[in-house]
Design a protein around this motif. Structure first.
Motif, PDB file in Angstrom:
ATOM      1  N   UNK A  62       0.838  -1.199   0.000  1.00  0.00           N
ATOM      2  CA  UNK A  62       0.000   0.000   0.000  1.00  0.00           C
ATOM      3  C   UNK A  62       0.879   1.257   0.000  1.00  0.00           C
ATOM      4  N   UNK A  63       1.995   1.168  -0.698  1.00  0.00           N
ATOM      5  CA  UNK A  63       3.027   2.203  -0.652  1.00  0.00           C
ATOM      6  C   UNK A  63       4.218   1.705   0.135  1.00  0.00           C
ATOM      7  N   UNK A  64       3.969   0.787   1.044  1.00  0.00           N
ATOM      8  CA  UNK A  64       4.979   0.018   1.774  1.00  0.00           C
ATOM      9  C   UNK A  64       4.482  -1.423   1.870  1.00  0.00           C
ATOM     10  N   UNK A  65       5.393  -2.397   2.001  1.00  0.00           N
ATOM     11  CA  UNK A  65       4.980  -3.799   2.058  1.00  0.00           C
ATOM     12  C   UNK A  65       4.385  -4.166   3.416  1.00  0.00           C
ATOM     13  N   UNK A  66       3.292  -4.935   3.387  1.00  0.00           N
ATOM     14  CA  UNK A  66       2.606  -5.274   4.636  1.00  0.00           C
ATOM     15  C   UNK A  66       2.141  -6.719   4.673  1.00  0.00           C
ATOM     16  N   UNK A  67       2.472  -7.363   5.772  1.00  0.00           N
ATOM     17  CA  UNK A  67       1.984  -8.681   6.157  1.00  0.00           C
ATOM     18  C   UNK A  67       0.778  -8.449   7.056  1.00  0.00           C
ATOM     19  N   UNK A  68      -0.350  -9.109   6.747  1.00  0.00           N
ATOM     20  CA  UNK A  68      -1.592  -8.933   7.509  1.00  0.00           C
ATOM     21  C   UNK A  68      -2.016 -10.300   8.033  1.00  0.00           C
ATOM     22  N   UNK A  69      -2.128 -10.427   9.352  1.00  0.00           N
ATOM     23  CA  UNK A  69      -2.414 -11.724   9.969  1.00  0.00           C
ATOM     24  C   UNK A  69      -3.541 -11.571  10.981  1.00  0.00           C
ATOM     25  N   UNK A  71       4.673  -5.793   9.758  1.00  0.00           N
ATOM     26  CA  UNK A  71       3.855  -6.910  10.212  1.00  0.00           C
ATOM     27  C   UNK A  71       2.650  -6.379  10.982  1.00  0.00           C
ATOM     28  N   UNK A  72       1.447  -6.719  10.500  1.00  0.00           N
ATOM     29  CA  UNK A  72       0.218  -6.254  11.136  1.00  0.00           C
ATOM     30  C   UNK A  72      -0.563  -7.428  11.708  1.00  0.00           C
ATOM     31  N   UNK A  73      -0.880  -7.344  13.001  1.00  0.00           N
ATOM     32  CA  UNK A  73      -1.726  -8.328  13.662  1.00  0.00           C
ATOM     33  C   UNK A  73      -3.114  -7.715  13.848  1.00  0.00           C
ATOM     34  N   UNK A  74      -4.157  -8.458  13.491  1.00  0.00           N
ATOM     35  CA  UNK A  74      -5.505  -7.904  13.364  1.00  0.00           C
ATOM     36  C   UNK A  74      -6.495  -8.718  14.188  1.00  0.00           C
ATOM     37  N   UNK A  99      10.333  -2.114  15.932  1.00  0.00           N
ATOM     38  CA  UNK A  99       9.564  -2.182  17.172  1.00  0.00           C
ATOM     39  C   UNK A  99       8.095  -1.966  16.827  1.00  0.00           C
ATOM     40  N   UNK A 100       7.229  -2.177  17.798  1.00  0.00           N
ATOM     41  CA  UNK A 100       5.826  -1.827  17.616  1.00  0.00           C
ATOM     42  C   UNK A 100       5.679  -0.313  17.651  1.00  0.00           C
ATOM     43  N   UNK A 101       4.881   0.228  16.751  1.00  0.00           N
ATOM     44  CA  UNK A 101       4.519   1.643  16.797  1.00  0.00           C
ATOM     45  C   UNK A 101       3.056   1.763  17.213  1.00  0.00           C
ATOM     46  N   UNK A 102       2.673   2.934  17.682  1.00  0.00           N
ATOM     47  CA  UNK A 102       1.306   3.123  18.162  1.00  0.00           C
ATOM     48  C   UNK A 102       0.293   3.124  17.032  1.00  0.00           C
ATOM     49  N   UNK A 103       0.763   3.304  15.797  1.00  0.00           N
ATOM     50  CA  UNK A 103      -0.126   3.353  14.641  1.00  0.00           C
ATOM     51  C   UNK A 103       0.733   3.296  13.388  1.00  0.00           C
ATOM     52  N   UNK A 104       0.159   2.795  12.293  1.00  0.00           N
ATOM     53  CA  UNK A 104       0.854   2.768  11.001  1.00  0.00           C
ATOM     54  C   UNK A 104      -0.181   2.991   9.906  1.00  0.00           C
ATOM     55  N   UNK A 105      -0.045   4.078   9.162  1.00  0.00           N
ATOM     56  CA  UNK A 105      -1.052   4.453   8.177  1.00  0.00           C
ATOM     57  C   UNK A 105      -1.154   3.502   7.000  1.00  0.00           C
ATOM     58  N   UNK A 106       0.000   3.165   6.391  1.00  0.00           N
ATOM     59  CA  UNK A 106      -0.054   2.209   5.283  1.00  0.00           C
ATOM     60  C   UNK A 106      -0.467   0.835   5.793  1.00  0.00           C
ATOM     61  N   UNK A 107      -0.157   0.552   7.075  1.00  0.00           N
ATOM     62  CA  UNK A 107      -0.532  -0.728   7.655  1.00  0.00           C
ATOM     63  C   UNK A 107      -2.034  -0.888   7.828  1.00  0.00           C
ATOM     64  N   UNK A 108      -2.699   0.118   8.386  1.00  0.00           N
ATOM     65  CA  UNK A 108      -4.148  -0.005   8.564  1.00  0.00           C
ATOM     66  C   UNK A 108      -4.857  -0.005   7.211  1.00  0.00           C
ATOM     67  N   UNK A 109      -4.279   0.693   6.220  1.00  0.00           N
ATOM     68  CA  UNK A 109      -4.833   0.654   4.863  1.00  0.00           C
ATOM     69  C   UNK A 109      -4.748  -0.766   4.310  1.00  0.00           C
TER      70      UNK A 109
END
Length: 262
Positions: free
Chosen positions: A138-145, A174-177, A196-206
Motif C-alpha cells: 500500500x506504498x509500503x509492504x505489509x503482512x496482515x495476519x 507486520x500487522x496483527x488484526x 519495534x511496535x509503533x502506536x499506529x501505522x497508516x499504510x498498515x491499517x490501509x
C-alpha cells in the motif's frame, strides 16, 4: 554529533505515530547522512521519533515529501507521515485545505476538514494470500495476519520473527488484526526500520482494511481501525480486482518545534 549544524525542526504525530519534520526547501539538510537521521530519531540522545520527514520544493506539485525510517535510511511511503506533512504544509502557508504532493510512490492528493486529514493512497491490484496471512503493498509492504486476541501479545517479539524469518533483511511491516465487528478492526503493527511496535501505522491499517475486505472478513467499504494511538478510517471502492479511491483519514497534530545542535 558535531557537524556544526543548527537545525530547526517541528514535531508532529498522527495517532501516536510521531515524526520530526524539517522544512528543507533551501536544501540545507545533509540527506545522505544516515547517522544524523538516526541520531535525531533516537529517543535517548536526540529528539525522538518513529521517522523523519523533509518537506522540499517540487516542480510538479505543491511540495515533495522525503521520508526516513528511524534507522536513518530513506524508506517507502508512510501514510501517517503523509497526513502529518500535509498539516505542516498548511502551517507553513504553502497550501490551504487541499493539496497534491509528491512522494516516493508518486503523487498523492489530500484535504483537511474538521481537524482531520484525508490522504488518497495508491490503488491496490495485487494481494497474495497464504493459509495464515495476506501480503500486499500500500506504498509500503505489509503482512496482515488475523488473530483471536491482541491484548497481551508481544508484538515486538512476534513481529520481528516474521519480519526477518519470512521476508529477510529487506523485510516487511507486520500487522496483527483482531475483528471487532463487520466494519471495525483492532490493529497492532511492527514496523521495519523502527524495529519495534509503533502506536499506529497508516499504510498498515490501509493494508488491513483492504485485505479484510478482499478475503471476506468484512463487506464494508469504509473500515474503522482501532490502533493503540487512536482511531483511523480507511475507505475504498472495489472495481474488478482493483481497490481504487483509497483514502486514509485521521488526526495529524502539531506537538512542538525547536532547534537542535548536531
Amino acid at each position: 554529533m558535531d557537524l556544526g549544524l543548527q537545525l530547526s525542526f517541528f514535531k508532529y504525530q498522527g495517532t501516536g505515530n510521531d515524526f520530526i519534520i524539517i522544512d528543507n526547501r533551501l536544501e540545507i539538510f545533509p540527506k545522505n547522512n544516515t547517522k544524523l537521521v538516526a541520531f535525531l530519531c533516537n529517543r535517548k540522545f536526540g529528539i525522538g521519533a518513529d521517522g523523519l520527514i523533509l518537506l522540499e520544493s517540487d516542480t510538479m506539485s505543491d511540495f515533495k515529501m522525503v521520508y526516513y525510517n528511524a534507522d536513518g535510511h530513506q524508506s517507502t511511503m508512510c501514510g501517517n507521515g503523509g497526513r502529518c506533512i500535509v498539516a505542516f504544509a498548511r502551517k507553513l502557508g504553502i497550501i490551504n485545505d487541499s493539496t497534491q504532493f509528491s512522494a516516493v510512490d508518486g503523487l498523492h492528493s489530500a484535504h483537511i476538514a474538521n481537524g482531520l486529514v484525508t490522504l488518497y493512497m495508491n490503488e491496490v491490484d495485487e494481494i497474495r494470500s497464504k493459509p495464515k496471512y495476506h501480503f500486499l503493498n500500500t506504498g509500503s509492504p505489509h503482512h496482515v495476519q488475523l488473530m483471536e486476541e491482541l491484548d497481551g501479545m508481544d508484538v515486538k517479539l512476534e513481529g520481528a520473527k516474521l519480519r526477518y524469518g519470512l521476508y529477510g533483511q529487506e523485510g516487511s511491516n507486520i500487522n496483527f488484526v483482531q475483528k471487532v465487528d463487520n466494519d471495525t478492526f483492532k490493529v497492532r503493527t511492527y514496523e521495519r526500520g523502527v524495529e519495534d511496535e509503533t502506536l499506529s501505522c497508516g499504510t498498515g491499517v490501509t493494508a488491513v482494511a483492504i485485505a479484510m475486505h478482499h478475503y471476506g472478513n468484512t463487506s464494508a467499504e469504509q473500515i474503522h481501525i482501532e490502533t493503540i494511538g487512536g482511531p483511523l478510517t480507511v475507505s475504498f471502492q472495489k472495481k474488478g480486482d482493483t481497490y481504487t479511491n483509497v483514502t486514509l483519514t485521521g488526526p495529524a497534530e502539531f506537538v512542538f518545534k525547536g532547534e537542535i545542535a548536531c
